[in-house]
Design a protein around this motif. Structure first.
Motif, PDB file in Angstrom:
ATOM      1  N   ASP A 184       0.771  -1.090  -0.105  1.00 17.47           N
ATOM      2  CA  ASP A 184       0.005  -0.061  -0.149  1.00 17.47           C
ATOM      3  C   ASP A 184       0.768   1.409   0.073  1.00 17.47           C
ATOM      4  N   ILE A 185       1.841   1.189   0.895  1.00 27.28           N
ATOM      5  CA  ILE A 185       2.602   2.427   0.879  1.00 27.28           C
ATOM      6  C   ILE A 185       3.469   2.586  -0.470  1.00 27.28           C
ATOM      7  N   LEU A 186       3.882   1.530  -1.200  1.00 31.75           N
ATOM      8  CA  LEU A 186       4.814   1.820  -2.358  1.00 31.75           C
ATOM      9  C   LEU A 186       3.803   2.336  -3.416  1.00 31.75           C
ATOM     10  N   ASN A 187       2.604   1.713  -3.449  1.00 35.33           N
ATOM     11  CA  ASN A 187       1.793   2.330  -4.471  1.00 35.33           C
ATOM     12  C   ASN A 187       1.206   3.732  -4.163  1.00 35.33           C
ATOM     13  N   THR A 188       0.945   4.050  -3.097  1.00 39.52           N
ATOM     14  CA  THR A 188       0.512   5.499  -2.771  1.00 39.52           C
ATOM     15  C   THR A 188       1.907   6.489  -3.297  1.00 39.52           C
ATOM     16  N   PHE A 189       3.120   6.016  -2.631  1.00 39.24           N
ATOM     17  CA  PHE A 189       4.367   7.027  -3.015  1.00 39.24           C
ATOM     18  C   PHE A 189       4.506   6.968  -4.452  1.00 39.24           C
ATOM     19  N   GLU A 190       4.433   5.835  -4.973  1.00 43.66           N
ATOM     20  CA  GLU A 190       4.928   5.822  -6.375  1.00 43.66           C
ATOM     21  C   GLU A 190       3.803   6.861  -7.074  1.00 43.66           C
TER      22      GLU A 190
ATOM     23  N   GLU B 279      21.101 -11.428   9.145  1.00 47.02           N
ATOM     24  CA  GLU B 279      20.552 -12.062   8.028  1.00 47.02           C
ATOM     25  C   GLU B 279      18.932 -11.579   7.910  1.00 47.02           C
ATOM     26  N   VAL B 280      18.597 -10.922   9.281  1.00 51.98           N
ATOM     27  CA  VAL B 280      17.129 -10.777   9.386  1.00 51.98           C
ATOM     28  C   VAL B 280      16.670  -9.799   8.378  1.00 51.98           C
ATOM     29  N   LYS B 281      15.833 -10.182   7.374  1.00 46.75           N
ATOM     30  CA  LYS B 281      15.247  -8.760   6.525  1.00 46.75           C
ATOM     31  C   LYS B 281      14.413  -7.939   7.249  1.00 46.75           C
ATOM     32  N   ALA B 282      14.244  -6.615   6.780  1.00 44.58           N
ATOM     33  CA  ALA B 282      13.025  -5.681   7.326  1.00 44.58           C
ATOM     34  C   ALA B 282      12.130  -5.433   6.323  1.00 44.58           C
ATOM     35  N   ASN B 283      11.020  -4.909   6.762  1.00 42.99           N
ATOM     36  CA  ASN B 283       9.898  -4.385   5.872  1.00 42.99           C
ATOM     37  C   ASN B 283      10.266  -2.980   5.511  1.00 42.99           C
ATOM     38  N   ALA B 284      11.168  -2.871   5.185  1.00 47.79           N
ATOM     39  CA  ALA B 284      12.037  -1.412   4.715  1.00 47.79           C
ATOM     40  C   ALA B 284      11.963  -1.188   3.269  1.00 47.79           C
ATOM     41  N   TYR B 285      12.081  -0.061   2.926  1.00 47.56           N
ATOM     42  CA  TYR B 285      12.010   0.204   1.356  1.00 47.56           C
ATOM     43  C   TYR B 285      12.743   1.665   1.188  1.00 47.56           C
ATOM     44  N   ASP B 286      13.185   1.861   0.166  1.00 48.87           N
ATOM     45  CA  ASP B 286      13.936   3.263  -0.343  1.00 48.87           C
ATOM     46  C   ASP B 286      13.496   3.411  -1.766  1.00 48.87           C
ATOM     47  N   LEU B 287      13.174   4.765  -2.002  1.00 44.62           N
ATOM     48  CA  LEU B 287      12.792   5.119  -3.394  1.00 44.62           C
ATOM     49  C   LEU B 287      14.022   6.001  -3.743  1.00 44.62           C
ATOM     50  N   VAL B 288      14.605   5.183  -4.836  1.00 43.78           N
ATOM     51  CA  VAL B 288      15.702   5.794  -5.403  1.00 43.78           C
ATOM     52  C   VAL B 288      15.548   6.682  -6.742  1.00 43.78           C
ATOM     53  N   LEU B 289      16.011   7.485  -7.058  1.00 47.03           N
ATOM     54  CA  LEU B 289      15.951   8.296  -8.215  1.00 47.03           C
ATOM     55  C   LEU B 289      17.124   8.819  -8.673  1.00 47.03           C
ATOM     56  N   ASN B 290      17.586   8.179 -10.170  1.00 45.47           N
ATOM     57  CA  ASN B 290      18.741   8.758 -10.470  1.00 45.47           C
ATOM     58  C   ASN B 290      20.047   8.595  -9.658  1.00 45.47           C
ATOM     59  N   GLY B 291      19.857   7.507  -8.931  1.00 48.95           N
ATOM     60  CA  GLY B 291      21.154   7.211  -8.118  1.00 48.95           C
ATOM     61  C   GLY B 291      21.205   8.164  -6.762  1.00 48.95           C
ATOM     62  N   ASN B 292      20.163   8.519  -6.239  1.00 43.65           N
ATOM     63  CA  ASN B 292      20.073   9.408  -5.135  1.00 43.65           C
ATOM     64  C   ASN B 292      18.961   8.554  -4.341  1.00 43.65           C
ATOM     65  N   GLU B 293      19.091   8.474  -2.983  1.00 47.40           N
ATOM     66  CA  GLU B 293      17.788   7.888  -2.188  1.00 47.40           C
ATOM     67  C   GLU B 293      16.974   9.207  -1.926  1.00 47.40           C
TER      68      GLU B 293
END
Ligand code: ASP
Length: 582
Positions: free
Chosen positions: A246-252, A465-479
């Motif tokens: 939901d978050i990815l879709n909203t902020f996309e 090795e634990v993975k998180a429910n975390a995401y970054d939006l990257v644009l042109n090589g910048n977070e």
């Protein structure tokens, strides 16, 4: 009334109108019998004309005395210009002045108020109010305004509510040091300025606000690497009853809206890449995917020959530089020097030319034959005419080094086009990150980020090795943005804090308020924050955030215009119960 029109407004259709303009003197041209003055305001420039035949002697003299940046008011008649200037929108007309008022005189500015100025950065920062009169700075500020307006419009339409959160708070860990503010009324106690509104936005979710955003200042006291500011602005957002999708879709949606409204660019669905893939393919968790040059891992094809540099390395990895075979020996030597600079830190670089006739010529021909080198080309995707650059060493270090080389070469090859936009979600970040200095695990994002379902158990056995429910939006090589789905129950939060090295007492003292709130019906929630300064700079086709901040600080965190930070006097120190020990 100071003005009837702005200095950018008058056109041929206004000829014969009586008007009043106010603004600054951009420049004057004095021919004795005729004087032209360019008057400027935020909206543009209009030419004023005074001449012997039509203007009184007193008025001529007044005009002749005007200096650059004087603030003036001119009344007169709009007339057609004898020689038109097609380069400015007001270029068909001029104002025949009948009355001139000097509203304020001005010292000669220390640099020219022109698009291309003669003022250096430090001087322009010291006189930032003059710098803001220049088009490039002024336009950047207006551009920023447009972006924030669009953000507000879009999010408001999606039912987000802008809520302000306090600046005088207790530490919020985002990985930097806090700026602290002593409390006069509470002896010996300090507020911290927020590194972000993280805990407050989560509390707003517990409070049932459902969808929150805020365009907000954040404060982080860290050594200022290039292009960071100790205070910067975030578009901070949080949503309740959401999953990562939901978050990815909203902020996309928000990002697409901005690219469309601001840049007129339509982009496809944003690709997604795991953190592990981003590191493997680009050596970087914010890859610039406007161009290829993906990493090829060469361990399988380059180790176990007699070349011990590679044999002893944890990772041997290369990239194909398109058309790089045209580089001369000297140019390649320079490239090798470049990767050996302390900022990059490689010990050396192996290269392989991919000749047009399909043969290869490498700097390690003693150890590798044509078949071996063909495999290198295959793995790195190199074609005839390319150059393969290979680095080796410890995985993390060598990835960072090759990533730096990839970006540098892309820049030199003109592959980082400012009018091209390649957004990307990077997902599945590790929950924890090993810190060499403190020899401990730290939260890679922040301590409120939830682990992926079912991974909590791994925290004890394989924390890295634990993975998180975390995401970054990257644009042109910048977070440009980052966030996570949060922990919303007290017991998981307690486990997380324990793993980050907080004792029960420390956890209670620092985050008791949040843990308590989790006991009163906290909904599942998650969010994201965008770095507004950087986002605006990238949308504006530039990379320096300072150029989009009205009053930025320099690399030592100083505001050279107001001269801050500054000492405070003893009386003030006493009031705060503070003693300096320098
Ligand atoms: N508070 C986080 C940050 O500033 C963003 C988030 O998790 O929403 O990076």
């Amino acid at each position: 009334m100071y003005r009837s029109h702005t200095c950018g407004e008058l056109r041929a259709t206004d000829i014969n109108k009586e008007v009043t303009l106010s603004g600054w003197v951009q420049k004057t041209r004095d021919k004795g019998f005729m004087v032209w003055v360019d008057i400027r305001d935020r909206y543009g420039i209009t030419q004023l004309i005074f001449d012997e035949e039509r203007s009184s002697k007193a008025l001529m003299e007044q005009a002749q005395k005007l200096g650059r940046e004087f603030v003036i008011q001119a009344k007169g008649t709009v007339i057609e210009r004898a020689s038109k200037n097609p380069n400015i929108p007001t270029g068909d007309i001029e104002l025949l002045v009948s009355e001139l008022n000097i509203l304020n005189d001005a010292l000669l500015p220390p640099f020219t108020i022109e698009d291309e100025t003669d003022g250096g950065e430090e001087l322009r920062m010291q006189y930032r109010y003059l710098d803001i009169r220049r088009n490039p700075v002024k336009n950047n500020l207006i551009f920023r305004h447009k972006v924030t307006q669009e953000v507000r419009n879009y999010l408001s339409k999606q039912s987000f509510v802008e809520v302000e959160t306090p600046y005088l708070i207790k530490s919020t860990p985002e990985g930097a040091r806090d700026f602290v503010v002593p409390s006069r009324m509470n002896e010996g106690e300090f507020y911290a300025l927020p590194q972000s509104p993280q805990t407050f936005k989560q509390l707003l979710m517990v409070g049932g606000m459902d969808k929150y955003f805020q365009i907000v200042k954040c404060f982080r006291d860290e050594d200022l690497r290039a292009d960071r500011q100790p205070e910067f602005t975030q578009i901070d957002c949080e949503m309740a009853f959401v999953e990562q999708e939901d978050i990815l879709n909203t902020f996309e949606g928000l990002t697409r809206h901005l690219l469309k409204e601001i840049n007129g660019v339509e982009v496809d669905t944003f690709p997604r890449m795991t953190f592990d893939d981003a590191m493997r393919l680009y050596g970087n968790d914010k890859p610039d995917i406007r161009f290829g040059m993906e990493f090829g891992e060469l361990n399988a094809v380059a180790q176990h020959k007699d070349f011990n540099v590679f044999n002893n390395a944890e990772l041997v990895v290369g990239i194909a530089v398109p058309g790089g075979n045209t580089y001369t020996r000297k140019e390649i030597d320079k490239l090798i020097d470049w990767v050996k600079r302390p900022q990059v830190g490689a010990l050396g670089m192996v290269y392989c030319r991919c000749n047009d006739d399909g043969t290869y010529k490498s700097s390690v021909d003693k150890f590798y034959d044509q078949d071996d080198l063909a495999k290198w080309a295959d793995v790195t995707g190199a074609k005839a005419g390319d150059l393969i650059c290979v680095l080796s060493g410890d995985t993390n270090k060598v990835r960072a080094q090759l990533s730096a080389l990839r970006m540098e070469l892309a820049e030199r090859l003109g592959l980082r086009k400012s009018d091209e936009f390649a957004p990307l979600w990077v997902v599945d970040f590790p929950l924890l990150e090993w810190d060499e200095d403190t020899e401990r695990y730290h939260a890679m994002h922040h301590p409120f980020t939830s682990p992926k379902p079912g991974q909590l158990e791994l925290l004890d056995s394989k924390p890295g090795e634990v993975k998180a429910n975390a995401y970054d939006l990257v644009l042109n090589g910048n977070e440009i943005g980052g966030g996570s789905i949060r922990i919303h129950d007290k017991s998981t939060q307690a486990i997380m804090l324990k793993h980050l090295g907080f004792s029960d007492e420390e956890a209670r003292a620092q985050f008791g308020f949040l843990m308590d709130a989790f006991e009163y019906g906290a909904p599942p929630h998650g969010g994201i924050a965008f770095g507004l300064d950087r986002l605006v700079a990238i949308l504006g086709g530039q990379e320096t955030i300072r150029d989009f901040i009205a009053f930025p600080k320099n690399n030592s965190g100083r505001d050279v215009m107001i001269d801050a930070p500054a000492p405070i006097d003893n009386e003030q120190l006493q009031e705060l119960n503070l003693k300096l020990d320098l």
